[in-house]
Write an enzyme that holds these catalytic residues in place. Structure first.
Site, PDB file in Angstrom:
ATOM      1  N   ILE A 250     -28.565  59.599  44.799  1.00  0.00           N
ATOM      2  CA  ILE A 250     -29.235  59.364  43.516  1.00  0.00           C
ATOM      3  C   ILE A 250     -30.379  60.368  43.352  1.00  0.00           C
ATOM      4  O   ILE A 250     -30.606  60.890  42.252  1.00  0.00           O
ATOM      5  CB  ILE A 250     -29.714  57.909  43.415  1.00  0.00           C
TER       6      ILE A 250
ATOM      7  N   TYR B 179     -26.161  41.908  50.516  1.00  0.00           N
ATOM      8  CA  TYR B 179     -27.356  42.752  50.340  1.00  0.00           C
ATOM      9  C   TYR B 179     -28.500  42.278  51.243  1.00  0.00           C
ATOM     10  O   TYR B 179     -29.321  43.079  51.690  1.00  0.00           O
ATOM     11  CB  TYR B 179     -27.760  42.788  48.859  1.00  0.00           C
TER      12      TYR B 179
ATOM     13  N   LYS C 104     -36.297  45.005  48.526  1.00  0.00           N
ATOM     14  CA  LYS C 104     -36.406  45.503  47.142  1.00  0.00           C
ATOM     15  C   LYS C 104     -37.314  44.594  46.304  1.00  0.00           C
ATOM     16  O   LYS C 104     -38.019  45.081  45.416  1.00  0.00           O
ATOM     17  CB  LYS C 104     -35.022  45.611  46.494  1.00  0.00           C
TER      18      LYS C 104
ATOM     19  N   ILE D 262     -23.639  52.461  42.985  1.00  0.00           N
ATOM     20  CA  ILE D 262     -23.058  53.808  42.947  1.00  0.00           C
ATOM     21  C   ILE D 262     -22.629  54.139  44.374  1.00  0.00           C
ATOM     22  O   ILE D 262     -23.370  53.877  45.319  1.00  0.00           O
ATOM     23  CB  ILE D 262     -24.114  54.844  42.490  1.00  0.00           C
ATOM     24  N   LYS D 263     -21.440  54.738  44.508  1.00  0.00           N
ATOM     25  CA  LYS D 263     -20.943  55.043  45.849  1.00  0.00           C
ATOM     26  C   LYS D 263     -21.711  56.225  46.446  1.00  0.00           C
ATOM     27  O   LYS D 263     -21.492  57.375  46.089  1.00  0.00           O
ATOM     28  CB  LYS D 263     -19.444  55.360  45.774  1.00  0.00           C
ATOM     29  N   THR D 264     -22.642  55.927  47.333  1.00  0.00           N
ATOM     30  CA  THR D 264     -23.410  56.949  48.054  1.00  0.00           C
ATOM     31  C   THR D 264     -23.302  56.641  49.544  1.00  0.00           C
ATOM     32  O   THR D 264     -22.753  55.614  49.936  1.00  0.00           O
ATOM     33  CB  THR D 264     -24.898  56.904  47.667  1.00  0.00           C
TER      34      THR D 264
ATOM     35  N   ALA E 161     -25.730  55.667  51.535  1.00  0.00           N
ATOM     36  CA  ALA E 161     -26.437  54.420  51.833  1.00  0.00           C
ATOM     37  C   ALA E 161     -25.591  53.212  51.416  1.00  0.00           C
ATOM     38  O   ALA E 161     -25.525  52.215  52.139  1.00  0.00           O
ATOM     39  CB  ALA E 161     -27.789  54.402  51.134  1.00  0.00           C
TER      40      ALA E 161
END
Ligand code: 0WD
Length: 255
Positions: free
Chosen positions: A20, A156, A163, A192-194, A196
């Protein structure tokens, strides 16, 4: 010319071209900002250097947020690279032991709780402490959060707790730094596929769930997060601080 012409800033958290932080850096560069990057460790240095070159960005050095001396060193190098000071810092850093991003939150170990909160939450405050000194004409601090801060999300776990603390620290930092015209905001990005994200259990299912249920019936891209970030570090958003903006195809209104 450009939305961010004349603005200088530091980007933390580029790991590769899916990060990101990279989406944000690309947008900031397109809008005319001058950038500096840090990297975490020698392995990522080799990834970050060619990416930095693409954007005419400086690489100011290694920064591991668990090592305060390396944060100091990175900000000192940033101050040398931008003697005029900086206008923004983009913080895109989080970590939790993969083994605890699955199953039940209740199993979280004290060691991983501390480490996750240190890297994913306290590091933003540590960065703000150093950034304040380089922001002589005000500025903008930006971090990345996720809906798991607001609501329970499968797998999560401790990241959701980290967070939530990060979002609270956005508000406290905004109050502390407002008198110096330093704004503090966060983007709550959809999944989003990252790198992490690949540590989170059943991540593909989470992506699909968002595609089926988000009002826009899709997920978001790093470029879309980048465009919102460009707005938040620009003077267009000068009346905003302490805000958490959702860039999640609207998922937060239904989830
Ligand atoms: O779905 C997603 N991908 C979402 C990510 C949705 C909503 C929010 N986010 C957040 C993440 O929680 C994080 O705060 O966005 C931020 C950026 O994450 P990313 O772009 O998804 O992931 P990635 O490209 O892996 O970058 C995170 C980087 C690390 O990469 P790896 O994967 O090598 O851990 O954070 C950095 C590192 O470069 N990082 C550190 N940097 C300095 N010191 C440290 C550390 N100790 N630990 C991790």
């Amino acid at each position: 010319t450009g939305l961010l012409a004349g603005k200088r800033g530091l980007v933390l958290g580029v790991a590769n071209n899916r990060s990101i932080a990279w989406g944000i850096a690309k947008s900031a560069h397109q809008h005319g900002a001058q950038l500096a990057f840090t990297y975490q460790g020698e392995a990522l240095k080799k990834r970050v250097e060619p990416l930095a070159r693409e954007l005419d960005a400086a690489v100011v050095g290694h920064c591991d947020v668990t090592d305060p001396a390396s944060i100091d060193a990175a900000f000192e190098a940033t101050g040398r690279h931008f003697p005029e000071g900086i206008d923004f810092v983009i913080h895109c850093i989080a970590f939790s032991d993969k083994d605890e991003l699955t199953g039940r939150y209740i199993e979280t170990s004290e060691a991983n709780f501390s480490k996750s909160l240190l890297i994913s939450c306290y590091s933003f405050t540590a960065v703000a402490q150093r950034a304040e000194k380089l922001m002589r004409n005000g500025g903008s601090l930006l971090t990345l959060t996720y809906y798991g801060a607001e609501k329970w999300m499968p797998h999560y776990n401790v990241m959701g707790v980290a967070k939530a603390a990060l979002e609270a620290s956005v508000r406290y930092l905004a109050a502390d730094l407002g008198p110096q015209k330093i704004r503090v905001n966060a983007i709550s990005a959809g999944p989003i596929k990252t790198l992490a994200a690949s540590g989170i259990g059943d991540f593909r299912y989470i992506l699909k769930w968002n595609e089926y249920n988000a009002p826009l019936r899709r997920t978001v891209t790093i470029d879309e997060v980048g465009e919102t970030a460009a707005y938040l570090i620009s003077d267009m958003s000068r009346g905003m601080t302490g805000e958490i903006l959702h860039v999640d195809a609207g998922y937060h209104v239904v989830g």
